[in-house]
Write a protein that holds these residues in place. Structure first.
Motif, PDB file in Angstrom:
ATOM      1  N   ASN A 314       4.832 126.635   6.308  1.00  0.00           N
ATOM      2  CA  ASN A 314       3.488 126.155   6.444  1.00  0.00           C
ATOM      3  C   ASN A 314       3.497 124.785   5.875  1.00  0.00           C
ATOM      4  OD1 ASN A 314       0.791 125.992   6.671  1.00  0.00           O
ATOM      5  ND2 ASN A 314       0.029 127.299   4.890  1.00  0.00           N
ATOM      6  N   TRP A 316       1.652 120.565   6.074  1.00  0.00           N
ATOM      7  CA  TRP A 316       0.519 119.790   6.445  1.00  0.00           C
ATOM      8  C   TRP A 316       1.217 118.387   7.213  1.00  0.00           C
ATOM      9  CZ3 TRP A 316      -4.287 121.023   5.584  1.00  0.00           C
ATOM     10  CH2 TRP A 316      -4.603 121.694   4.461  1.00  0.00           C
ATOM     11  N   THR A 351      -6.345 112.697  10.626  1.00  0.00           N
ATOM     12  CA  THR A 351      -5.827 113.961  11.399  1.00  0.00           C
ATOM     13  C   THR A 351      -5.084 114.837  10.699  1.00  0.00           C
ATOM     14  OG1 THR A 351      -6.128 112.580  13.550  1.00  0.00           O
ATOM     15  CG2 THR A 351      -5.103 114.808  13.584  1.00  0.00           C
ATOM     16  N   GLY A 353      -2.730 118.378  10.849  1.00  0.00           N
ATOM     17  CA  GLY A 353      -2.346 119.527  11.535  1.00  0.00           C
ATOM     18  C   GLY A 353      -1.613 120.611  10.514  1.00  0.00           C
ATOM     19  N   SER A 354      -2.242 121.894  10.574  1.00  0.00           N
ATOM     20  CA  SER A 354      -1.644 122.819   9.917  1.00  0.00           C
ATOM     21  C   SER A 354      -1.555 123.993  10.671  1.00  0.00           C
ATOM     22  CB  SER A 354      -2.250 122.980   8.568  1.00  0.00           C
ATOM     23  OG  SER A 354      -1.806 123.940   7.802  1.00  0.00           O
ATOM     24  N   GLY A 356      -0.697 124.761  13.571  1.00  0.00           N
ATOM     25  CA  GLY A 356      -0.872 124.498  15.008  1.00  0.00           C
ATOM     26  C   GLY A 356      -2.457 124.120  15.385  1.00  0.00           C
ATOM     27  N   ASN A 357      -3.236 124.136  14.009  1.00  0.00           N
ATOM     28  CA  ASN A 357      -4.576 123.615  14.376  1.00  0.00           C
ATOM     29  C   ASN A 357      -4.453 121.934  13.888  1.00  0.00           C
ATOM     30  OD1 ASN A 357      -5.272 126.247  14.883  1.00  0.00           O
ATOM     31  ND2 ASN A 357      -5.384 126.684  12.803  1.00  0.00           N
ATOM     32  N   ILE A 358      -5.415 121.207  14.800  1.00  0.00           N
ATOM     33  CA  ILE A 358      -5.483 119.901  14.515  1.00  0.00           C
ATOM     34  C   ILE A 358      -7.061 119.733  14.299  1.00  0.00           C
ATOM     35  CG2 ILE A 358      -5.361 117.611  15.490  1.00  0.00           C
ATOM     36  CD1 ILE A 358      -2.700 118.728  14.991  1.00  0.00           C
ATOM     37  N   THR A 359      -7.308 119.069  12.815  1.00  0.00           N
ATOM     38  CA  THR A 359      -8.646 118.702  12.628  1.00  0.00           C
ATOM     39  C   THR A 359      -8.638 117.237  12.245  1.00  0.00           C
ATOM     40  OG1 THR A 359      -8.722 120.803  11.593  1.00  0.00           O
ATOM     41  CG2 THR A 359     -10.448 119.234  10.925  1.00  0.00           C
TER      42      THR A 359
END
Length: 610
Positions: A314, A316, A351, A353-354, A356-359
């Motif tokens: 996991n 960042w 931006t 990413g963690s 597999g999710n990008i916010t």
């Protein structure tokens, strides 16, 4: 064993004469101790070290990704805070060859050379059967050619390489200290060290970071409704792997910086507290800062573990991007040409990413920020006797000095006051075996930082002690140092080109060139590190003349001096007093005084003799 009569009267705590006896003594010692600190700082910005022909530039076992040679090299010469060189990120070290010759292949007809190496053998990325590669293998090819027996350097943190190695040669060459580094390691470029001969003298000089004349801060904060990103600009200084072109700039840095990301009240930094990060380079923090004039786009990317659970994968992956003029025309952030923060366009997004999710989070303001600072950093060799600066360990009850970086946020020489001594001062503590040690001073003069503390008496129970520094709530790595029975150090001051001992007459007058000692006179020698005493006082509390368990041997001018008392100086902490008789027959002038306890000898301090 009896006290000198002046000391005997001074330790009678209920008598009025106590204050009269101790005040002049205290004034003399405090003044001279402060002068000794200042002299240390004044001389501390450069050092000359020896690099022997059999020393490699780093230890392979600590750096398995940088393995070279046959494994017969000695450890490198390490230059760190204990050498008088501060290791503050953004500061500059300049390395210069002074003298000496090294030969790495005498039986092969090579000639001995200075630090530029043997020009007839460019090692570069060469690998030889049996003996393997040279240290030059790990140097950027843009720095080739690198020659056999050339001086090689690398920044490191307790022996672990920070960044990439670099060639130095004769120099002078200047290098910017990266975040996370607390050492400069120096060694010889070779792959078989068994036949090497000779040595060099190498001078290392430090200059603090000057910063930008535009008044830009070291830390920039990019914030919006959902996220805040703090970037330590001082990490991005010119280094070997930086790339500047007419169309932009890219910094490829690996460092332990202060960059931090806050989302929803949870903060992640580019320093992992785990020794088992989930991705290569995460422990030190991987970052790229780039600008393209073609797209007018500035991008900062940081990769750190999302937590300290090893193996969960996991992490960042943080990117700050957007059109703007953060690094126009490839200008380094610390350059005088770097635009003031007030001129920046607020046009960016964060931006994240963690898993597999990008916010993405909008940036609505760009301001300066104040980071907590890198964790305090020091090495075992940075913990020294407070009087002689001798390395090797600590002694129960002594005055010790700890050199390092990020030890304090307070500038100048800051002395504590009152007894018992405090254990936290200016938000700084020194932990010895998980116990806060009494503090004398917390100092930062021109970038050189040090803490003076008393070693707790309780460390006598173990062969080693664990030491850590806490600065503003941030804790350093724990460093283990040997516990010594004794390591005498005479309090001294520099004047007229010599190092003179704080040695007093019986009336507490300093024995100096204007007031020399006489034959058969009893003088009072002030020192530390003489070891355990009978009924030691509480840590940080004033002593009352407790005698040392071991009786020291004192020589003056090489002649044994009779010792009438050895113990703690009344009214002081960690300070020892030895009363010794000046031998007769000594030559008039300055004579060296040396104290020896159990085979350990002090520094030599001069005593004027008439």
């Amino acid at each position: 064993m009896t006290y000198h009569r002046g000391i005997a009267s001074s330790i009678q705590t209920r008598r009025k004469e106590l204050a009269l006896a101790l005040l002049p003594l205290r004034a003399v010692l405090v003044t001279l101790f402060a002068l000794a600190l200042l002299a240390r700082f004044a001389a501390a910005q450069s050092t000359t070290v020896t690099v022997n022909a059999n020393q490699g530039p780093w230890v392979q076992s600590l750096n398995p990704s940088f393995n070279y040679g046959y494994g017969d090299n000695a450890a490198p010469t390490a230059v760190d805070a204990s050498s008088g060189i501060p290791f503050n990120p953004g500061g500059t070290v300049t390395v210069t060859y002074v003298s000496g010759l090294v030969n790495v292949f005498p039986e092969g007809g090579f000639t001995a050379t200075d630090a530029n190496g043997y020009s007839g053998d460019a090692t570069n990325n060469m690998v030889i059967a049996t003996y393997g590669s040279y240290p030059s293998y790990f140097i950027s090819s843009s720095s080739y050619p690198v020659y056999a027996s050339e001086l090689i350097g690398t920044f490191a943190n307790n022996g672990v390489i920070v960044g990439n190695p670099f060639p130095i040669g004769d120099g002078p060459k200047s290098f910017t200290i990266p975040s996370g580094a607390n050492q400069l390691l120096l060694g010889v470029d070779d792959n078989d060290y068994s036949d090497n001969t000779g040595s060099w003298q190498i001078k290392v000089t430090y200059a603090p970071a000057t910063g930008s004349t535009t008044g830009n801060p070291a830390c920039y904060q990019f914030s919006g409704p959902g996220a805040t990103l703090d970037i330590d600009i001082t990490s991005f200084a010119s280094k070997q792997d930086d790339h500047v072109t007419s169309s932009g700039y890219t910094s490829r840095d690996t460092y332990e910086g202060n960059n931090s990301l806050m989302i929803g009240g949870s903060t992640k930094t580019s320093t992992s507290t785990s020794n088992t990060p989930d991705c290569v380079g995460c422990l030190l923090g991987s970052a790229v800062f780039s600008y393209s004039s073609g797209t007018n786009l500035t991008v900062f990317t940081m990769t750190v573990p999302a937590d300290d659970i090893p193996g969960d994968g996991n992490g960042w992956f943080v990117t700050l991007g957007g059109p703007g003029n953060l690094i126009p025309s490839g200008v380094l952030p610390q350059s005088q040409l770097f635009p003031p923060i007030s001129a920046w366009n607020v046009n960016a997004q964060i931006t994240v990413g963690s898993g597999g999710n990008i916010t993405s989070y909008p940036v609505t303001s760009i301001t300066s920020c104040s980071l907590g600072g890198n964790p305090p950093s020091f090495t075992a060799s940075g913990v020294v006797n407070g009087a002689s600066f001798a390395k090797g360990g600590i002694v129960p009850g002594e005055i010790a000095t700890l050199f390092g970086s990020n030890l304090t946020s307070s500038a100048g020489i800051n002395l504590t006051s009152g007894l018992p001594l405090v254990t936290t001062f200016l938000n700084v503590s020194v932990m010895v075996n998980d116990k806060a040690a009494p503090l004398f001073a917390v100092d930062d003069v021109n970038g050189q930082e040090q803490i003076n503390f008393q070693v707790p008496w309780e460390v006598a129970s173990g062969p080693k002690a664990n030491i850590a520094v806490i600065n503003n709530g941030t804790t350093s790595a724990t460093i283990s140092v040997p516990v010594l029975a004794a390591q005498p150090g005479i309090i001294n001051y520099n004047t007229a080109g010599g190092s003179f001992g704080v040695i007093l007459h019986a009336n507490f007058q300093l024995a100096d060139s204007e007031h020399p000692a006489m034959a058969d006179e009893t003088v009072l020698i002030y020192c530390t590190g003489l070891g355990t005493v009978s009924s030691p006082p509480a840590d940080g509390a004033a002593a009352n003349g407790q005698s040392t368990v071991a009786v020291p041997n004192v020589t003056t001018g090489g002649v044994n001096a009779k010792v009438s008392f050895s113990g703690l100086a009344p009214g002081f902490v960690g300070l020892y007093q030895v009363n010794a008789v000046v031998p007769s027959g000594l030559t008039t002038g300055n004579q060296p005084v040396v104290i020896t306890v159990g085979g350990s000898s002090s520094n030599s301090a001069l005593l004027p003799i008439q």
